[in-house]
Scaffold this active site. Sequence first.
Site, PDB file in Angstrom:
ATOM      1  N   GLY A  19       0.807  -1.212   0.000  1.00 18.37           N
ATOM      2  CA  GLY A  19       0.000   0.000   0.000  1.00 18.37           C
ATOM      3  C   GLY A  19       0.835   1.255   0.000  1.00 18.37           C
ATOM      4  O   GLY A  19       0.593   2.180  -0.776  1.00 18.37           O
ATOM      5  N   ALA A  20       1.840   1.303   0.876  1.00 16.79           N
ATOM      6  CA  ALA A  20       2.671   2.494   0.989  1.00 16.79           C
ATOM      7  C   ALA A  20       3.871   2.142   1.847  1.00 16.79           C
ATOM      8  O   ALA A  20       3.911   1.112   2.515  1.00 16.79           O
ATOM      9  CB  ALA A  20       1.894   3.655   1.608  1.00 16.79           C
ATOM     10  N   MET A  21       4.874   3.045   1.847  1.00 17.02           N
ATOM     11  CA  MET A  21       6.105   2.814   2.602  1.00 17.02           C
ATOM     12  C   MET A  21       6.546   4.096   3.270  1.00 17.02           C
ATOM     13  O   MET A  21       6.606   5.150   2.642  1.00 17.02           O
ATOM     14  CB  MET A  21       7.197   2.292   1.654  1.00 17.02           C
ATOM     15  CG  MET A  21       8.513   2.004   2.337  1.00 17.02           C
ATOM     16  SD  MET A  21       8.316   0.704   3.582  1.00 17.02           S
ATOM     17  CE  MET A  21       9.615   1.212   4.722  1.00 17.02           C
ATOM     18  N   GLU A  22       6.887   3.982   4.554  1.00 15.54           N
ATOM     19  CA  GLU A  22       7.108   5.133   5.421  1.00 15.54           C
ATOM     20  C   GLU A  22       8.522   5.694   5.389  1.00 15.54           C
ATOM     21  O   GLU A  22       8.959   6.329   6.350  1.00 15.54           O
ATOM     22  CB  GLU A  22       6.765   4.754   6.866  1.00 15.54           C
ATOM     23  CG  GLU A  22       7.735   3.765   7.524  1.00 15.54           C
ATOM     24  CD  GLU A  22       7.334   2.316   7.406  1.00 15.54           C
ATOM     25  OE1 GLU A  22       7.812   1.484   8.193  1.00 15.54           O
ATOM     26  OE2 GLU A  22       6.518   2.011   6.497  1.00 15.54           O
ATOM     27  N   ASN A  23       9.265   5.517   4.308  1.00 13.44           N
ATOM     28  CA  ASN A  23      10.637   6.006   4.236  1.00 13.44           C
ATOM     29  C   ASN A  23      10.760   7.410   4.827  1.00 13.44           C
ATOM     30  O   ASN A  23       9.946   8.287   4.551  1.00 13.44           O
ATOM     31  CB  ASN A  23      11.101   6.052   2.777  1.00 13.44           C
ATOM     32  CG  ASN A  23      10.702   4.832   2.006  1.00 13.44           C
ATOM     33  OD1 ASN A  23      11.117   3.725   2.302  1.00 13.44           O
ATOM     34  ND2 ASN A  23       9.856   5.031   1.004  1.00 13.44           N
ATOM     35  N   HIS A  32      -1.289   6.628   8.561  1.00 11.10           N
ATOM     36  CA  HIS A  32      -0.473   5.506   9.028  1.00 11.10           C
ATOM     37  C   HIS A  32       1.003   5.723   8.683  1.00 11.10           C
ATOM     38  O   HIS A  32       1.878   5.595   9.551  1.00 11.10           O
ATOM     39  CB  HIS A  32      -0.976   4.209   8.396  1.00 11.10           C
ATOM     40  CG  HIS A  32      -0.201   2.996   8.797  1.00 11.10           C
ATOM     41  ND1 HIS A  32      -0.577   2.185   9.849  1.00 11.10           N
ATOM     42  CD2 HIS A  32       0.944   2.448   8.304  1.00 11.10           C
ATOM     43  CE1 HIS A  32       0.286   1.203   9.971  1.00 11.10           C
ATOM     44  NE2 HIS A  32       1.224   1.336   9.043  1.00 11.10           N
ATOM     45  N   GLU A  33       1.277   6.052   7.433  1.00  8.09           N
ATOM     46  CA  GLU A  33       2.677   6.205   7.027  1.00  8.09           C
ATOM     47  C   GLU A  33       3.310   7.427   7.693  1.00  8.09           C
ATOM     48  O   GLU A  33       4.489   7.392   8.075  1.00  8.09           O
ATOM     49  CB  GLU A  33       2.781   6.294   5.507  1.00  8.09           C
ATOM     50  CG  GLU A  33       2.166   5.128   4.753  1.00  8.09           C
ATOM     51  CD  GLU A  33       2.673   3.766   5.210  1.00  8.09           C
ATOM     52  OE1 GLU A  33       3.839   3.654   5.636  1.00  8.09           O
ATOM     53  OE2 GLU A  33       1.870   2.795   5.169  1.00  8.09           O
ATOM     54  N   HIS A  74       4.323   6.677  11.272  1.00  6.05           N
ATOM     55  CA  HIS A  74       5.551   5.871  11.366  1.00  6.05           C
ATOM     56  C   HIS A  74       6.781   6.752  11.629  1.00  6.05           C
ATOM     57  O   HIS A  74       7.810   6.229  12.068  1.00  6.05           O
ATOM     58  CB  HIS A  74       5.776   5.103  10.067  1.00  6.05           C
ATOM     59  CG  HIS A  74       5.227   3.707  10.082  1.00  6.05           C
ATOM     60  ND1 HIS A  74       5.467   2.807  11.101  1.00  6.05           N
ATOM     61  CD2 HIS A  74       4.464   3.038   9.175  1.00  6.05           C
ATOM     62  CE1 HIS A  74       4.881   1.661  10.831  1.00  6.05           C
ATOM     63  NE2 HIS A  74       4.257   1.766   9.674  1.00  6.05           N
ATOM     64  N   GLU A  88       4.458  -1.834  13.373  1.00  4.12           N
ATOM     65  CA  GLU A  88       3.229  -1.912  12.586  1.00  4.12           C
ATOM     66  C   GLU A  88       1.979  -1.966  13.452  1.00  4.12           C
ATOM     67  O   GLU A  88       1.014  -1.239  13.225  1.00  4.12           O
ATOM     68  CB  GLU A  88       3.279  -3.107  11.632  1.00  4.12           C
ATOM     69  CG  GLU A  88       4.352  -2.993  10.551  1.00  4.12           C
ATOM     70  CD  GLU A  88       4.191  -1.773   9.661  1.00  4.12           C
ATOM     71  OE1 GLU A  88       3.129  -1.117   9.687  1.00  4.12           O
ATOM     72  OE2 GLU A  88       5.151  -1.459   8.936  1.00  4.12           O
TER      73      GLU A  88
END
Length: 880
Positions: free
Chosen positions: A267-271, A303-304, A307, A326
């Site tokens: 879905g997505a990535m919290e870089n 959510h991201e 993080h 998570e």
Amino acid sequence: MRTDTGQVFRLEDYQPSDYLIPETQLTFKLSPDTTRVRAELTVERAADTSEGTPLILNGDGLTLESLAIDGKQVESDAFSSDSEKLTISRLPRGTRFRLTIDTLIAPAANQALMGLYLSNGVYCTQCEAEGFRRITYFLDRPDVLSVYTTRIEAPGALRCLLSNGNRQEFGELDGGMHYAIWHDPHPKPSYLFALVAGDLGSIEDQFVTASGRAVELGIYVERGKENQSRYAMDALKRSMAWDEDVFGREYDLDVFNIVAVSDFNIGAMENKGLNIFNDKYVLADEETATDADFANIEAIIAHEYFHNWTGNRITCRDWFQLCLKEGLTVYRDHEFTADQRSRAVARIAQVRTLRAHQFPEDQGPLAHPVRPRRYREINNFYTATVYEKGSEIVRMIRTVLGHDLFRKGMDLYFERHDGQAVTIEDFLKVFEDVSGQDLGQFSLWYHQAGTPNVTVTASHDAVSEELILEIEQSSPPTPSESRKRLMHIPLAFGLVGPDGKDMSYRSATGATVENGVMHLKKRRHVVKFSGIANRPVISLNRGFSAPVMMTLEMNVEDRVFLARNDNDPYGRWQAFVSLVTEELISAFRQIRGGKQPQFNGQVSAIAGHIAENELLEPAFRALTLTLPGEADIAREIGTNIDPDAICAARVEFARFVVNGHRAAFQALYGGLATDAPFTPDAAGAGRRALRNAILDYLALLPGGDTLAYGHFTRATNMTDRAAALTVLAHRHPQSEHSIRALQEFESRFGGSPLVMDKWFMIQASVPERETADRVRKLMRHPAFSIANPNRVRALAGTFFSANQTGFHSPDGEGYQLYVDTVLAVEQRNPQVAARLATALRSWRSLEPKRQIKAREALLTISARPGLSADVRDIVDRTLG
């Protein structure tokens, strides 16, 4: 593609790294087929590491060009390398040295979408969990934290050059090239590294933090779609403000960027500072996105962003601690959604998701603790157990401690562990320290797989004015865990009197009872409430205070009473759902026995009462009127499942309800029509949800397809249009109206991939045996691509996981399609294929003939030579 399957990683084997990399400088010279990556690493020997210890760096599919230490080339006999590992056996004396590694990678050939890859002309990275090793050799583990500086060199046509942190420098180079340098001052693990380069459009905004700092915000999307990202920007700003207000967390960089790409495994990535999103969770307007899409965008953006503190500033020591970032962050985004929308509706939706996805996981061959003790392929542990059950554990901590102590514990967690890679024990310790409580028994929620069962029997003595609850807990065996220990279960409750209000009591003995919560810690409790003159109706597990299976001996009349009167919205919903579930299971058994099902008019009457009760939120009414899904009913039945009979039972019950409330439902449907402009807020979404839920019932009446087609043609937004198309395709799949609506939808939206995903999903979920053939044909549609995870999930994923009737067709065609698709996708993208493969995790619950065919399908996949580690792991565990 990795095919090794022998190594099992165990929590007990964890050892700190022999070496650390406090500073990392990366230079990328981007090219589709030959990207050159230079990694200049400051390497430190850990304090207890001897000088003779070799440095072993992870790699995956890399070509090593050169290797130097402190500016001198490393001699060939001092190291060894292959595509997956670099071992340097002769290192300089001292504790620190500079290691320079030059590697070649081919982004255009990277179809697995891990590491650095090329998507529609955009260079993009995905490094969690172990993708960074596909970029350069590195200590690719979450407990090695490094400060990154990244230089990107690319052709001038790739106008956006983005990475983590703040941009320090940019400029022109010879030959039509340009560059940008980014620096992230916060140490982070390699899985949070990100790079994006492409010709992208963008929107910009600004957020001023509580301390007065201005943060520049940017969302980058495919050119021409900038306006579709404005809701995402609004959600981002609301998320930033909420995290300051509720958790006291302020953003820590000068910029925060989001990039939306069309090819993305998740879905997505919290870089850190550069979140990369599947474009499905960024792009939205009323013409192309449903209310559910808007809600998902809001939640996933949040959510991201959250993080940044729970995952980035404080990360996990090893991948066994994945739930630490998570599960905690899911809890935070759940609370955000509850505050932004309806807390009651949000909670019920969360419970539905948990039961639909995590409960079956806990009850099947893929069960594992929230913190696993072992794994073969970490990508397969991004599960509902880690995310959703992990969130429920955090919620229970808040229930056990109370709001104020929970907040103090979170504040201490941020203060004590900022900049660290930590464990579940570290997390629990802060709550023990602020509360003085021993959470040792509670910690079993992290360590023990399975869903506990809580059984309650009640009796009331009018003479002694005493209510007695006999409560027992048990947990069924799960893979590798035959004996279970007793859990600490916080069970919220209410004693509802005849007037619908909660009754007070004089005292409670037999368990700790505080603030409306019984704390169950033993196998058996006998809880006695004194001062109860009249028999109450018991409302248990209010707010779904614990993720357990509840069994309470309660007659129909008491459940009807709660469905009408419980002041806990979850309790009210649960009472009605239990009644409906009982009706559907009874109908299933009657149909299996060749009989026409008979239903209880009291349950239908409650449905009508809820539908017409304007004191209830429209969204709550819509959610309550939505019948339990086929998989939900199958889970309750347990064994010898015939999906066709379950599907028929749902249709017959819905028809019984609408026939009993035809005039009221028609009036309600008409009364909910509005000419007001579309807004994606909770109130507008709730009205649309209720009207569309009523449409689904009315479509079962004569002329229902005409009504649904009229709804479709008059729709002014995607929510109503997609809902009507779903009703037509599912209730009247062979009607002219259904065929015409599908054609009109395709003609109008054929050029929009995300909208066409809805078209694929609606057809893949048509509950009939012929759908397998329909899906095969749609796989040849020009809008479908087996290389794109969104397309695969929309069509094949929907059919396998959301169409019990079609997938489990007794002729086995669904299973054959499953085999063909999993193996075809696996050749390109093992991670997506492994997710598809989980669709047969509950195959043992099917009736015997279907079981045989499902097992044959799994064995066929297992027998494929060179099967990827991802798919091998899922299939072997599913077969048991």
